[in-house]
Design a protein around this motif. Structure first.
Motif, PDB file in Angstrom:
ATOM      1  N   ASN A 234      27.882  79.619  16.723  1.00 16.23           N
ATOM      2  CA  ASN A 234      27.064  78.366  16.220  1.00 16.23           C
ATOM      3  C   ASN A 234      25.748  78.319  16.619  1.00 16.23           C
ATOM      4  OD1 ASN A 234      26.991  75.900  14.988  1.00 16.23           O
ATOM      5  ND2 ASN A 234      27.549  74.664  16.663  1.00 16.23           N
ATOM      6  N   PRO A 235      24.948  78.221  15.503  1.00 11.17           N
ATOM      7  CA  PRO A 235      25.004  78.193  14.101  1.00 11.17           C
ATOM      8  C   PRO A 235      25.374  79.631  13.552  1.00 11.17           C
ATOM      9  CG  PRO A 235      22.803  78.455  14.617  1.00 11.17           C
ATOM     10  CD  PRO A 235      23.253  78.233  15.751  1.00 11.17           C
ATOM     11  N   GLU A 236      26.019  79.707  12.589  1.00 11.53           N
ATOM     12  CA  GLU A 236      26.215  81.096  11.936  1.00 11.53           C
ATOM     13  C   GLU A 236      25.610  81.379  10.516  1.00 11.53           C
ATOM     14  OE1 GLU A 236      27.414  84.224  11.010  1.00 11.53           O
ATOM     15  OE2 GLU A 236      28.792  84.033  12.900  1.00 11.53           O
ATOM     16  N   ARG A 237      24.815  81.982  10.454  1.00  6.20           N
ATOM     17  CA  ARG A 237      24.142  82.324   9.053  1.00  6.20           C
ATOM     18  C   ARG A 237      25.168  82.833   8.054  1.00  6.20           C
ATOM     19  NH1 ARG A 237      19.714  86.127   8.685  1.00  6.20           N
ATOM     20  NH2 ARG A 237      19.939  85.438   6.877  1.00  6.20           N
ATOM     21  N   ASN A 238      26.094  83.911   8.649  1.00  3.37           N
ATOM     22  CA  ASN A 238      26.866  84.415   7.674  1.00  3.37           C
ATOM     23  C   ASN A 238      28.022  83.615   7.460  1.00  3.37           C
ATOM     24  OD1 ASN A 238      27.459  86.657   6.354  1.00  3.37           O
ATOM     25  ND2 ASN A 238      28.624  87.592   7.671  1.00  3.37           N
ATOM     26  N   VAL A 239      28.056  82.449   7.391  1.00  4.12           N
ATOM     27  CA  VAL A 239      29.240  81.375   7.244  1.00  4.12           C
ATOM     28  C   VAL A 239      30.167  81.624   5.811  1.00  4.12           C
ATOM     29  CG1 VAL A 239      27.730  79.413   6.378  1.00  4.12           C
ATOM     30  CG2 VAL A 239      30.017  79.068   7.783  1.00  4.12           C
ATOM     31  N   PHE A 240      29.516  81.589   5.006  1.00  2.00           N
ATOM     32  CA  PHE A 240      30.220  81.875   3.754  1.00  2.00           C
ATOM     33  C   PHE A 240      31.241  83.193   3.756  1.00  2.00           C
ATOM     34  CE2 PHE A 240      26.083  79.994   2.839  1.00  2.00           C
ATOM     35  CZ  PHE A 240      26.604  78.731   2.539  1.00  2.00           C
ATOM     36  N   ASP A 241      30.888  84.213   4.363  1.00  2.00           N
ATOM     37  CA  ASP A 241      31.974  85.251   4.328  1.00  2.00           C
ATOM     38  C   ASP A 241      32.933  84.796   5.202  1.00  2.00           C
ATOM     39  OD1 ASP A 241      32.417  88.167   4.818  1.00  2.00           O
ATOM     40  OD2 ASP A 241      31.923  87.848   6.757  1.00  2.00           O
ATOM     41  N   GLN A 242      32.954  84.077   6.341  1.00  2.00           N
ATOM     42  CA  GLN A 242      34.007  83.450   7.031  1.00  2.00           C
ATOM     43  C   GLN A 242      34.858  82.524   6.162  1.00  2.00           C
ATOM     44  OE1 GLN A 242      32.538  82.100  10.570  1.00  2.00           O
ATOM     45  NE2 GLN A 242      31.638  84.006  11.443  1.00  2.00           N
ATOM     46  N   ARG A 243      34.080  81.715   5.529  1.00  2.00           N
ATOM     47  CA  ARG A 243      34.722  80.499   4.644  1.00  2.00           C
ATOM     48  C   ARG A 243      35.398  81.204   3.444  1.00  2.00           C
ATOM     49  NH1 ARG A 243      34.899  75.181   6.585  1.00  2.00           N
ATOM     50  NH2 ARG A 243      33.011  74.447   7.115  1.00  2.00           N
ATOM     51  N   HIS A 244      35.221  82.243   3.043  1.00  2.00           N
ATOM     52  CA  HIS A 244      35.918  82.608   1.819  1.00  2.00           C
ATOM     53  C   HIS A 244      37.341  83.154   2.447  1.00  2.00           C
ATOM     54  CE1 HIS A 244      33.145  82.649  -1.452  1.00  2.00           C
ATOM     55  NE2 HIS A 244      32.324  83.325  -0.797  1.00  2.00           N
ATOM     56  N   LEU A 245      37.383  83.453   3.438  1.00  2.00           N
ATOM     57  CA  LEU A 245      38.806  83.785   4.011  1.00  2.00           C
ATOM     58  C   LEU A 245      39.438  82.528   4.328  1.00  2.00           C
ATOM     59  CD1 LEU A 245      37.545  86.752   4.529  1.00  2.00           C
ATOM     60  CD2 LEU A 245      38.760  86.496   6.719  1.00  2.00           C
ATOM     61  N   GLU A 246      38.918  81.598   4.915  1.00  2.00           N
ATOM     62  CA  GLU A 246      39.488  80.403   5.049  1.00  2.00           C
ATOM     63  C   GLU A 246      40.086  79.489   3.657  1.00  2.00           C
ATOM     64  OE1 GLU A 246      37.855  76.720   7.345  1.00  2.00           O
ATOM     65  OE2 GLU A 246      36.152  77.984   7.612  1.00  2.00           O
ATOM     66  N   TYR A 247      39.000  79.795   2.641  1.00  2.00           N
ATOM     67  CA  TYR A 247      39.578  79.218   1.365  1.00  2.00           C
ATOM     68  C   TYR A 247      40.741  79.955   0.761  1.00  2.00           C
ATOM     69  CZ  TYR A 247      35.049  76.921   1.885  1.00  2.00           C
ATOM     70  OH  TYR A 247      33.888  76.294   2.283  1.00  2.00           O
ATOM     71  N   ALA A 248      40.886  81.369   1.016  1.00  2.48           N
ATOM     72  CA  ALA A 248      41.726  82.150   0.371  1.00  2.48           C
ATOM     73  C   ALA A 248      43.088  81.762   1.113  1.00  2.48           C
ATOM     74  CB  ALA A 248      41.638  83.777   0.548  1.00  2.48           C
ATOM     75  N   LEU A 249      42.962  81.665   2.576  1.00  4.89           N
ATOM     76  CA  LEU A 249      44.142  81.492   3.278  1.00  4.89           C
ATOM     77  C   LEU A 249      44.721  80.098   2.989  1.00  4.89           C
ATOM     78  CD1 LEU A 249      45.664  81.731   5.912  1.00  4.89           C
ATOM     79  CD2 LEU A 249      43.912  80.755   7.346  1.00  4.89           C
ATOM     80  N   LEU A 250      43.877  79.008   2.700  1.00  6.05           N
ATOM     81  CA  LEU A 250      44.492  77.676   2.164  1.00  6.05           C
ATOM     82  C   LEU A 250      45.207  77.962   0.909  1.00  6.05           C
ATOM     83  CD1 LEU A 250      44.618  74.636   2.929  1.00  6.05           C
ATOM     84  CD2 LEU A 250      42.513  74.375   1.972  1.00  6.05           C
ATOM     85  N   LYS A 251      44.531  78.468  -0.228  1.00  2.00           N
ATOM     86  CA  LYS A 251      44.714  78.283  -1.650  1.00  2.00           C
ATOM     87  C   LYS A 251      45.844  79.254  -1.609  1.00  2.00           C
ATOM     88  CE  LYS A 251      42.410  78.590  -6.065  1.00  2.00           C
ATOM     89  NZ  LYS A 251      40.950  78.941  -6.868  1.00  2.00           N
ATOM     90  N   GLU A 252      45.877  80.502  -1.307  1.00  2.00           N
ATOM     91  CA  GLU A 252      46.787  81.367  -1.489  1.00  2.00           C
ATOM     92  C   GLU A 252      48.302  81.307  -0.644  1.00  2.00           C
ATOM     93  OE1 GLU A 252      45.018  85.227  -1.615  1.00  2.00           O
ATOM     94  OE2 GLU A 252      43.393  84.462  -2.607  1.00  2.00           O
ATOM     95  N   SER A 253      47.839  81.028   0.513  1.00  2.00           N
ATOM     96  CA  SER A 253      49.278  80.712   1.336  1.00  2.00           C
ATOM     97  C   SER A 253      49.309  79.215   2.177  1.00  2.00           C
ATOM     98  CB  SER A 253      49.050  81.578   2.616  1.00  2.00           C
ATOM     99  OG  SER A 253      48.645  83.012   2.210  1.00  2.00           O
ATOM    100  N   GLY A 254      48.406  78.166   1.404  1.00  2.00           N
ATOM    101  CA  GLY A 254      48.530  76.991   2.161  1.00  2.00           C
ATOM    102  C   GLY A 254      48.675  76.627   3.485  1.00  2.00           C
ATOM    103  N   VAL A 255      47.662  77.594   4.104  1.00  2.00           N
ATOM    104  CA  VAL A 255      47.647  77.579   5.677  1.00  2.00           C
ATOM    105  C   VAL A 255      46.214  76.838   6.077  1.00  2.00           C
ATOM    106  CG1 VAL A 255      47.438  78.850   7.777  1.00  2.00           C
ATOM    107  CG2 VAL A 255      49.104  79.590   5.985  1.00  2.00           C
TER     108      VAL A 255
END
Lengths: 515, 515
Positions: A234-255
């Motif tokens: 924190n801060p993390e400039r490359n945050v969107f790279d990590q966010r795409h994993l978060e979003y996939a985790l939520l969207k595809e697996s509901g986690v």
């Protein structure tokens, strides 16, 4: 790769062609989150205190040419690498023998190991471990041999915080899009074909790995709410790279997952009496989440531990019942010393973890010779090679620690070693330089377009979930293992350090070519 | 809307709650292209000459409360509005009678009409027309009546360049995401429910409209390559909104499109002898595309026509065989004079286009009384209302031209008219102010957070593809018609102008509430 048609790749662009390609690239990238927070040198933080600005991530305009055989071999052997590194992580005595050589010279490794020993004293309470790995390679083509077949040689193996899995999926989609809309001039059509542009499924596939660990954790002990915890810088400039994993985790697996800065670990997590890890979101202090899986996107560098409290935080997390991605032993398995002992010529170690000879031979084929700088026979040989100005030009000197940024190349090696006390030499390994074939590309970075010779690094992601050994089953077992997409990272051949976020490169995708 | 629970909406946020909501909102928006190019006041163009920076589009933190019955009525009657406005577009004599009242006072309308007449002289060669409409409403609740039921009143009807269909889909997905990750405090749970958050499918649905026109155009006459042409302003800060339609068009329907700045029309397009419109991309001058559909995202404002050449460009496009979205008659059908004559009390016009009495009655119900400022009986009445300081407070004075930005409100009307020569008065209409119920929200805009009373405007998109009438079939026929999602646009109640891109508002989504 050096045939005549490829020598013209990528083509010169007319002004109109460049304008078309760039305007489409810039709009597509923002519309699809192929983005980074701008560097302070580009946008001063005082100009955007709320942090709403973003820019196109550093990207190549064209997919780089990459030998098909090398790409396919890299993808094919990833499961063997998963097996190898999960095996190393489960073999504490072997790992101990490696670490013991480093503790006196590498304070970070020493502290990681002490943390492991402290947890061990109390006993580990979680037998599952998750690895989201990335094996990095370059194409090697011996410049002294005419028509030498290209081969894949490993640069390093990442066991913690393997980055760019999110952006990599987006950049391969970007290059496909640019092909579809004819942003690549027709002269490129012999090289850039739909079939040869490989979509990386890394974001989705790595997220599936996190979901597999989450579900393997079992049902909650302490709370009705389970979550995955992304432990981040924190801060993390490359945050969107990590966010795409978060979003996939939520969207595809509901986690559900949360981001927690590593430095705030102790403030917002606690251990129950049975060492269940409880996360209390600062925005909802009355809600307790049981953490199934800790995904470290921080904690891999000594810079993440400026205070004693940060080591307490790491210990606290390691003691917990949550599945670690990675565990501290897996983190240690990624140190360059491990790569070195595996790749030392005639090393007996590879066979220990890969009993199948054919599999071991294929993995061995991807190693560039690596020498220790210690008192062993191989070490003595290495010292000669490294201190001699003419032989040193074929080598790179790398610190055994993680993080990059401190490599010493070729003719700079002898004067560097001359200034370094010999007792510190074993902190480095000597690696034969990989000689990539000459390639060109254009990179858009912070709004600047750079064109010229480039070096490409292929990263192949792997997901591995395993069970530690115990009294009855010393070796444990691999529960899940798959290849999880790829990253191509490309930098100007003038700079000799990698790391897109660190400031020298760009994300790229593979345009596979034969021969 | 004014019950006690709603009065607390949105809730005050603790610092930790606000930080959690904002950091998730800012990252999600960039990762999903809910973005705009930054305003020059935020990032000077010289700082980013390549134009790689973007920022979170102006958005509300919370979905605004919206009466369910009003929302559903707006969606339900959109097909009637499609029928109404496509009917008006096909009724040239009727439209002529409207335009004739404006030509002396509105140079822009006059020029549009002359362009139509010029095309007519040579004969129109395309009998199909596409409308991507947006009907804008506010909730009206008479403040003088206790417990008055809320109703929907139309603000305006857009027949050209209806914007925000791309971003609207993204903002409703954002608010759903924020609900899913518990970014809305538990005190909001009586209001914000999954079921009440309506996803707008506008991006996909509008793109399907373009695809329908593209396919209805038929096979190519002149070239193997067909395309849709987005005629755009340049530069365009709201480019991602348009891009989302382009991407959906390509991804969901496989239809190629190009962006062409309106000012460059004549340089890159030509008419074949049969008036087929040929587009030659500057980046590939040897490739000719036959344009099936012209989608105007420019040309709706006099500012788009600084040179005579720009009118030649409009004429050139109108003469072509391409399907226009919209045709020049459809463009004219959107002028406020049309809305005014339809909404003048006891107007006979609505029935002409909506022969079904029940349908006409439902549409009529959404009109706020609108008066001309001419010499008619209604006009005389209006002049009295507008020049009297006390009655004027219930009205807004609007120019008949498109584009916004020049409305005069309430007590400012009498002094404004006093300065205006009476001959110019008929360029304006007088409309009863719609009185929206009091609402609050928070808006993030250029990194600044603003909180307070807001006014919401619901836009309902409609897609309509029709065939012009000819000798045998004077009325033509509607081939396709559907409701195409919605937009909620929210602005602080201190400003009385709409238009998110223009600088006063934010994109929002509906949180439906009963009663």
């Amino acid at each position: 790769m050096t045939s005549n048609s490829h020598a013209e790749y990528p083509p010169e662009l007319s002004q109109a062609e460049e304008q078309y390609l760039l305007s489409n690239l810039k709009d597509w990238s923002i519309a699809h989150g192929l983005a980074v927070r701008p560097a302070p040198s580009f946008v001063e933080p005082s100009q955007d205190p709320a942090g709403v600005l973003a820019s196109t991530a550093p990207v190549t305009l064209f997919p780089s040419l990459f030998p098909r055989s090398c790409f396919e071999e890299g993808m094919a052997i990833q499961k063997a690498y998963n097996e190898l590194y999960s095996g190393i992580s489960r073999d504490e005595p072997w790992l101990q023998s490696i670490v013991e050589e480093l503790v006196d010279i590498d304070d970070f490794v020493a502290k990681l190991w002490r943390t492991h020993l402290e947890v061990k004293k109390e006993g580990y309470v979680q037998e599952l471990s998750l690895g989201l790995f990335r094996s990095d390679y370059m194409v090697h083509q011996d410049p002294s041999l005419a028509n030498a077949a290209p081969g894949l040689k490993q640069v390093e193996f990442n066991t913690i915080a393997s980055s760019f899995g999110g952006l990599s999926s987006q950049v391969s989609a970007l290059h496909k899009y640019l092909l579809t809309i004819d942003a690549y001039p027709s002269s490129t059509s012999p090289m850039i074909k739909e079939e040869g542009l490989r979509q990386s499924n890394s974001a989705s596939s790595l997220a599936k790995g996190l979901a597999a660990a989450h579900h393997a954790y079992g049902s909650s002990r302490a709370s009705p709410s389970l979550c995955v915890l992304f432990v981040v810088q924190n801060p993390e400039r490359n945050v969107f790279d990590q966010r795409h994993l978060e979003y996939a985790l939520l969207k595809e697996s509901g986690v559900r997952s949360f981001r927690l800065p590593f430095s705030e670990t102790l403030a917002h997590t606690r251990l129950d009496s049975d060492r269940t890890l409880i996360y209390t979101p600062p925005n909802a202090p009355s809600t307790a989440y049981e953490v199934t899986t800790i995904y470290f996107r921080a904690g891999y560098s000594p810079d993440d531990y400026p205070r004693d409290e940060d080591w307490s935080a790491r210990l606290h997390l390691e003691k917990s019942r949550a599945i670690k991605c990675p565990s501290i032993l897996t983190h240690l398995a990624g140190c360059k010393k491990v790569q070195q002992v595996l790749a030392t010529p005639h090393s007996p170690h590879l066979k220990r973890f890969l009993p199948n000879d054919q599999v071991a031979a294929r993995v061995l084929e991807t190693f560039a010779p690596i020498y220790p700088l210690d008192d062993s026979e191989a070490g003595k040989e290495a010292r000669k090679l490294a201190t001699d100005a003419s032989s040193a030009t074929k080598y790179v000197l790398k610190p055994q620690r993680e993080g990059g940024g401190n490599n010493v190349y070729r003719k700079a090696i002898p004067p560097f070693l001359e200034k370094l006390p010999e007792t510190h030499w074993p902190a480095y390994i000597l690696m034969e330089m990989i000689e990539p074939p000459p390639l060109e590309n254009a990179i858009l970075r912070n709004g600047e377009l750079q064109r010229g010779g480039v070096i490409c690094e292929l990263g192949v992601y792997g997901v591995c979930l395993w069970k530690e050994g115990n009294g009855n089953d010393k070796k444990g077992e691999v529960l899940e293992s798959w290849e999880a997409g790829y990253l191509l990272r490309t930098k100007g051949d003038q700079s000799e350090e990698g790391g897109v976020a660190a400031g020298f490169g760009a994300v790229d995708s593979c345009c596979l070519v034969d021969g």
